[in-house]
Design an enzyme around this catalytic site. Structure first.
Site, PDB file in Angstrom:
ATOM      1  CD  GLU A  50      -3.726  -5.877   4.409  1.00 20.93           C
ATOM      2  OE1 GLU A  50      -4.325  -5.105   4.996  1.00 20.93           O
ATOM      3  OE2 GLU A  50      -1.830  -5.420   4.317  1.00 20.93           O
ATOM      4  CD  GLU A  94      -2.551  -1.051   2.486  1.00 21.22           C
ATOM      5  OE1 GLU A  94      -2.975   0.110   3.215  1.00 21.22           O
ATOM      6  OE2 GLU A  94      -4.090  -2.025   1.684  1.00 21.22           O
TER       7      GLU A  94
HETATM    8  C1  FCB Z   1      -4.257  -2.317   5.687  1.00 21.84           C
HETATM    9  C2  FCB Z   1      -2.949  -2.561   6.615  1.00 21.84           C
HETATM   10  C3  FCB Z   1      -2.930  -3.237   7.183  1.00 21.84           C
HETATM   11  C4  FCB Z   1      -4.368  -2.697   8.496  1.00 21.84           C
HETATM   12  C5  FCB Z   1      -5.483  -3.480   7.337  1.00 21.84           C
HETATM   13  C6  FCB Z   1      -6.598  -2.843   8.829  1.00 21.84           C
HETATM   14  O1  FCB Z   1      -4.225  -0.834   5.302  1.00 21.84           O
HETATM   15  O2  FCB Z   1      -2.249  -3.104   5.051  1.00 21.84           O
HETATM   16  O3  FCB Z   1      -1.671  -3.310   7.860  1.00 21.84           O
HETATM   17  O4  FCB Z   1      -3.691  -2.199   8.917  1.00 21.84           O
HETATM   18  O5  FCB Z   1      -5.157  -2.387   6.758  1.00 21.84           O
END
Ligand code: FCB
Length: 452
Positions: free
Chosen positions: A353, A170
């Site tokens: 994620e 990110e």
């Molecule tokens: C993302 C991050 C991760 C976590 C999630 C909830 O942006 O990559 O580390 O904090 O959000």
């Protein structure tokens, strides 16, 4: 206990589809003494930077309990574990390798391989060594070259034991939250700073990719980007334009340079001193082919026009929200996946994620988080729909394996499918963890019938 179900014959029920869990170094490791300081240590020490005034000194003490934690991951039956390496744990200030720190990851990876798990390694999940921030951090072009040296050292130690390397996690958050709005470390502000940091991060990605590919030709190499579907508050041309600018500024800013070797049109709206310093050859380095794209998704965002700025966020009202205050929008997940697939010729995608913070309660040794199970069910089905619409998605990682340090919100938000008692470090699998494990274990080599 509610189940996580997928439609019968879903490709995701084939053994080729990778199911995993994800964490990151600073959020779980602790053991600050075993590494150099990073920008998050410094940021946490500033008053009011972190909601609960906490820090990462101890976190989940994963450096102490890593063997137990791997056993826990294995007990869930998942195929893969996505972890990140702490740059300040493995690289000394003089550019030499901290052998003890590196050994920690070598042992971790070896143990995962023994258990037949695929290892997904992210090189940068936001914990920049403070000694580099002291030289300007991501505002300094040299940091991109230091990242290349660090990537080479990790590739040398872990080699092709790693199934998939990701350079960055990110870069939007590192650049925009860290250097433009200042709500994340290192807490710098200003449009120019944000844009410059973003460019140097992307350059770092490209430089690292070169050495990773050279040293580990049989591993996969990619990057992890986060996307939030940008919706307009109304059908008005102004609001639609605002949503389009937001999409360019927050989403496309990171993907278009990788895929088309250029920044999106909104760059034209920046003044000369706000624009990143793009040197001849940079865009070629940035746009080298990647083997896969990691996508992180949590929610959509709604925008409206505003006469002070290009776009303005409209906070959700009367909508189902997670404990983060994020709207629960699985349809927007399918939408962004299909949109990106339509706009670009993308490599295979891994959802690196996806998950939700909920107001969990540990009662009699159980966390009955039906709301999180529901989030996983609807979002996994959203991924399935995207696959049916032709998007090439190869895997899915739940965020997160366990409750951890949620950045500026400290330990107040719990994203884990495993509960962590921060006083005792006891791990308890939540109902969502059991439901996820059940889904994963229900697969056989071919397809099986899901239960709708
Ligand atoms: C993302 C991050 C991760 C976590 C999630 C909830 O942006 O990559 O580390 O904090 O959000």
């Amino acid at each position: 206990m509610p189940k996580i179900t997928l439609p019968a014959n879903s490709l995701m029920l084939s053994k080729d589809f990778v199911f995993g869990v994800a964490t990151s170094s600073f959020q779980i490791e602790g053991d600050r003494k075993g590494r150099q300081d990073c920008i998050w240590d410094t940021f946490c020490s500033q008053p009011n930077a972190i909601e609960d005034s906490s820090n990462g000194d101890i976190a989940c003490e994963h450096v102490e309990y890593w063997q137990q934690d791997i056993e826990l991951i294995d007990s869930l039956g998942v195929d893969a574990y996505r972890l990140s390496i702490s740059w300040p744990r493995v690289m000394n200030e003089d550019g030499s390798v901290n052998e003890l720190g590196m050994r920690f990851y070598v042992n971790l990876v070896d143990e995962l391989l023994k258990r037949n798990m695929k290892v997904f390694v992210t090189l940068y999940h936001w914990d920049l060594p403070q000694y580099l921030e002291d030289q300007g951090g991501w505002l300094n072009r040299e940091t991109a070259f230091a990242f290349q040296t660090y990537a080479a050292a990790v590739a040398n130690a872990l080699g092709e034991k790693v199934y998939a390397y990701a350079t960055l996690n990110e870069p939007f958050c590192s650049a925009y939250l860290g250097y433009e709005t200042g709500v994340h470390a290192p807490g710098k502000t200003g449009v120019g700073n944000g844009r410059k940091a973003a460019h140097h991060l992307l350059l770092a990605h490209g430089l690292a990719l070169k050495v990773l590919r050279q040293q580990c030709p049989n591993s996969l190499h990619g990057i992890v980007l986060n996307f939030s579907t940008c919706h307009a508050q109304s059908e008005s041309a102004q609001d639609k334009q605002a949503a389009k600018w937001a999409d360019e500024y927050h989403n496309q800013w990171y993907l278009k340079p990788l895929m088309h070797a250029e920044y999106p049109e909104i760059i034209e709206k920046l003044s000369a001193d706000e624009r990143p310093d793009v040197i001849d050859g940079d865009m070629d380095i940035i746009s080298q082919p990647i083997d896969y794209l990691g996508i992180n998704y949590y929610t959509r965002t709604v925008y409206e026009a505003d006469n002070q700025q290009w776009f303005k966020v409209v906070p959700p009202v009367d909508k189902p929200l997670t404990a983060m205050g994020w709207e629960i929008t699985p349809d927007a997940f399918t939408e962004i996946l299909v949109d990106l697939h339509t706009q670009y010729t993308l490599p295979p995608i891994y959802i690196t994620e996806n998950g939700a913070a909920m107001n969990d309660e540990l009662v009699d040794g159980q966390v009955k988080d039906d709301d999180r199970i529901d989030y996983f069910r609807t979002h996994l089905n959203a991924v399935n729909t995207a696959i049916e619409k032709g998007v090439n998605i190869k895997g899915y990682f739940a965020w997160s394996l366990m409750d951890n340090f949620e950045w500026a919100l400290g330990y107040s938000k719990r994203f884990g499918i495993v509960h962590v008692d921060y006083n005792t470090q006891k791990r308890t699998v939540k109902q969502s963890g059991h439901a996820y494990a059940e889904l994963v274990k229900s697969r056989i080599n071919g397809y099986i019938s899901g239960i709708k």
